[in-house]
Design a protein around this motif. Structure first.
Motif, PDB file in Angstrom:
ATOM      1  N   ASP A  68       2.010 -11.661   6.673  1.00 56.22           N
ATOM      2  CA  ASP A  68       1.856 -12.333   7.963  1.00 56.22           C
ATOM      3  C   ASP A  68       3.153 -12.950   8.466  1.00 56.22           C
ATOM      4  O   ASP A  68       3.372 -13.062   9.679  1.00 56.22           O
ATOM      5  N   LEU A 107       4.806   0.632  -4.808  1.00 58.35           N
ATOM      6  CA  LEU A 107       3.339   0.735  -4.840  1.00 58.35           C
ATOM      7  C   LEU A 107       2.820   0.367  -6.231  1.00 58.35           C
ATOM      8  O   LEU A 107       2.638   1.227  -7.096  1.00 58.35           O
ATOM      9  N   THR A 109       0.613  -3.179  -8.433  1.00 54.94           N
ATOM     10  CA  THR A 109       0.075  -4.533  -8.401  1.00 54.94           C
ATOM     11  C   THR A 109       0.907  -5.391  -9.355  1.00 54.94           C
ATOM     12  O   THR A 109       1.023  -5.086 -10.535  1.00 54.94           O
ATOM     13  N   PHE A 110       1.551  -6.407  -8.799  1.00 58.43           N
ATOM     14  CA  PHE A 110       2.467  -7.230  -9.596  1.00 58.43           C
ATOM     15  C   PHE A 110       1.856  -8.579  -9.920  1.00 58.43           C
ATOM     16  O   PHE A 110       1.241  -9.208  -9.062  1.00 58.43           O
ATOM     17  N   LYS A 156       0.000   2.674   5.706  1.00 55.65           N
ATOM     18  CA  LYS A 156      -1.224   1.935   6.002  1.00 55.65           C
ATOM     19  C   LYS A 156      -2.418   2.558   5.266  1.00 55.65           C
ATOM     20  O   LYS A 156      -3.285   1.857   4.744  1.00 55.65           O
ATOM     21  N   LYS A 157      -2.446   3.890   5.235  1.00 50.60           N
ATOM     22  CA  LYS A 157      -3.553   4.588   4.575  1.00 50.60           C
ATOM     23  C   LYS A 157      -3.474   4.443   3.049  1.00 50.60           C
ATOM     24  O   LYS A 157      -4.492   4.357   2.370  1.00 50.60           O
ATOM     25  N   ILE A 158      -2.251   4.451   2.520  1.00 50.39           N
ATOM     26  CA  ILE A 158      -2.083   4.234   1.073  1.00 50.39           C
ATOM     27  C   ILE A 158      -2.609   2.862   0.694  1.00 50.39           C
ATOM     28  O   ILE A 158      -3.301   2.685  -0.308  1.00 50.39           O
ATOM     29  N   HIS A 159      -2.284   1.886   1.544  1.00 51.47           N
ATOM     30  CA  HIS A 159      -2.730   0.525   1.284  1.00 51.47           C
ATOM     31  C   HIS A 159      -4.253   0.440   1.290  1.00 51.47           C
ATOM     32  O   HIS A 159      -4.877  -0.226   0.452  1.00 51.47           O
ATOM     33  N   LEU A 160      -4.865   1.177   2.222  1.00 48.95           N
ATOM     34  CA  LEU A 160      -6.327   1.228   2.309  1.00 48.95           C
ATOM     35  C   LEU A 160      -6.911   1.904   1.068  1.00 48.95           C
ATOM     36  O   LEU A 160      -7.867   1.404   0.454  1.00 48.95           O
ATOM     37  N   VAL A 163      -6.951  -0.325  -1.944  1.00 43.77           N
ATOM     38  CA  VAL A 163      -8.047  -1.299  -2.018  1.00 43.77           C
ATOM     39  C   VAL A 163      -9.227  -0.689  -2.776  1.00 43.77           C
ATOM     40  O   VAL A 163      -9.846  -1.336  -3.625  1.00 43.77           O
TER      41      VAL A 163
END
Lengths: 250, 250
Positions: A68, A107, A109-110, A156-160, A163
């Motif tokens: 943000d 890409l 998770t840290f 954006k799609k990779i991020h989706l 999830v």
């Protein structure tokens, strides 16, 4: 030698600083945080600053702050150097300053406490010109073997997708853990199954790998399972079961 | 030397035969299938039969057939030897013959084509008397390092938990794969993230490991993600997001 400054003190910043400081041919020039205490432990690695106007000329400035905050913060940078952010969900054009722009998105998770091996982490690169992309490729290849050129929409799609395969999967592990705990079963009994589920999809597609009552449309077992679950878990069980059945009957 | 006969020709039977045939101190006496062709390739390992009335006396008879068929099939066995089944979801008392009973449940997802390392597979044991349990423990320890004593109710719960951590997780991988494919992104880009998600829960609980928009109750990102999904995937996204939010606000 590539000179880099890193702005931020969170998980991604910390892991990048650690990886860059070990890499040959990379010099970390400055590390910025508005809170000097948060970066004190890097004082032997680079010059520290909490003054955004004191950034020196370098080859690359990396903004590793919360999603943000990126647009507003990026306006304050007056450099003419290439500026990138490290976010999976923010577009490159959200960088609002007057400089060459790019994205350097690792890409993974840290968590701060866990050591990571950067060489196996995919790094997704994007830039608004070829020279910038070349520089990012060089920097990425000094810390990782897996480099992908990914535009803002794809990112954006990779991020989706992440999830689903990371956040939601972890919640299913949490439910599995709770079911075990509630019945005096050690959760570790499920580790080999969880590991094999993960291994399988590297050899066959997840679509081919699907097994279980929903895949067989085994209504007797499905009913039996639903009876054993709380309403919250029933809803998850039903929704995923319905989706699996739909996937294989279409 | 423990003498064993195995009834069945499916995935579990095949992998058990393979593991037992490599183990010291185990002699596979007979392999039964109603379809002799399905077990022909074991002809050098044991005597083959399709006649349930020709079973010879052994220390242990293992029924490795489909769950639904177990009760009726188990009635036909006239042996006085210990008889066990290998199912996660069938109670021990579903074995309906007049013999000592037990369960020998290897907790793993098997496919015929993939070689498995049995030493790391948890084996869940149950028996209706101490001597039988001792024998099962001895047999299990010859092929695996992970032995658990699990009653029928607990085994039912393990099977239920396995649906969440294996079947449902795999379906989430399938959705991740589809999102990638639809956007020209190689699915392999997500492998390290998937692997790390799996590794994390061995060090911290899944409840602590949870990250992502639902964990942060980040409604802006959640709305943005929902807009990008088909109705079927929206339902999964909403249901799991709601459950994660509920888990962390209670």
């Amino acid at each position: 030698m590539v000179s880099i400054s890193i702005l931020g003190s969170g998980n991604v910043a910390t892991h990048l600083i650690s990886a860059f400081s070990k890499a040959d041919s990379i010099h970390i020039n400055q590390i910025y945080s508005r809170d000097m205490k948060a970066i004190q432990h890097f004082k032997n690695i680079a010059n520290l600053t909490d003054d955004i106007n004191s950034l020196e000329p370098v080859d690359l400035i990396i903004i590793a702050i919360s999603d943000d905050a990126i647009p507003e913060f990026s306006k304050k940078i007056t450099s003419k150097s290439l500026v990138v952010h490290t976010s999976g969900s923010v577009e490159m054009t959200s960088l609002l300053g007057n400089y060459p722009k790019g994205v350097f998105y690792p890409l993974q998770t840290f968590s701060k406490s866990t050591e990571v091996d950067f060489s196996t982490i995919p790094i997704c690169l994007e830039a608004d010109n070829d020279n910038s992309l070349k520089l990012l490729t060089k920097v990425a290849s000094l810390i990782s073997n897996k480099i992908y050129f990914i535009n803002s929409n794809q990112r954006k799609k990779i991020h989706l997708a992440a999830v689903f395969v990371n956040n939601f999967t972890n919640h299913l592990y949490d439910i599995g853990n709770s079911i075990c705990t509630e019945n005096d079963i050690p959760f570790e009994i499920l580790y080999p199954l969880i590991q094999e589920t993960t291994n399988k999809i590297k050899n066959i597609s997840p679509k081919q790998a699907q097994t279980g009552p929903a895949r067989r449309n085994d209504q007797k077992t499905i009913e039996n399972h639903l009876k054993q679950l709380s309403p919250q878990r029933q809803e998850i069980y039903s929704t995923l079961t319905k989706s699996i059945i739909k996937t294989y009957t279409e």
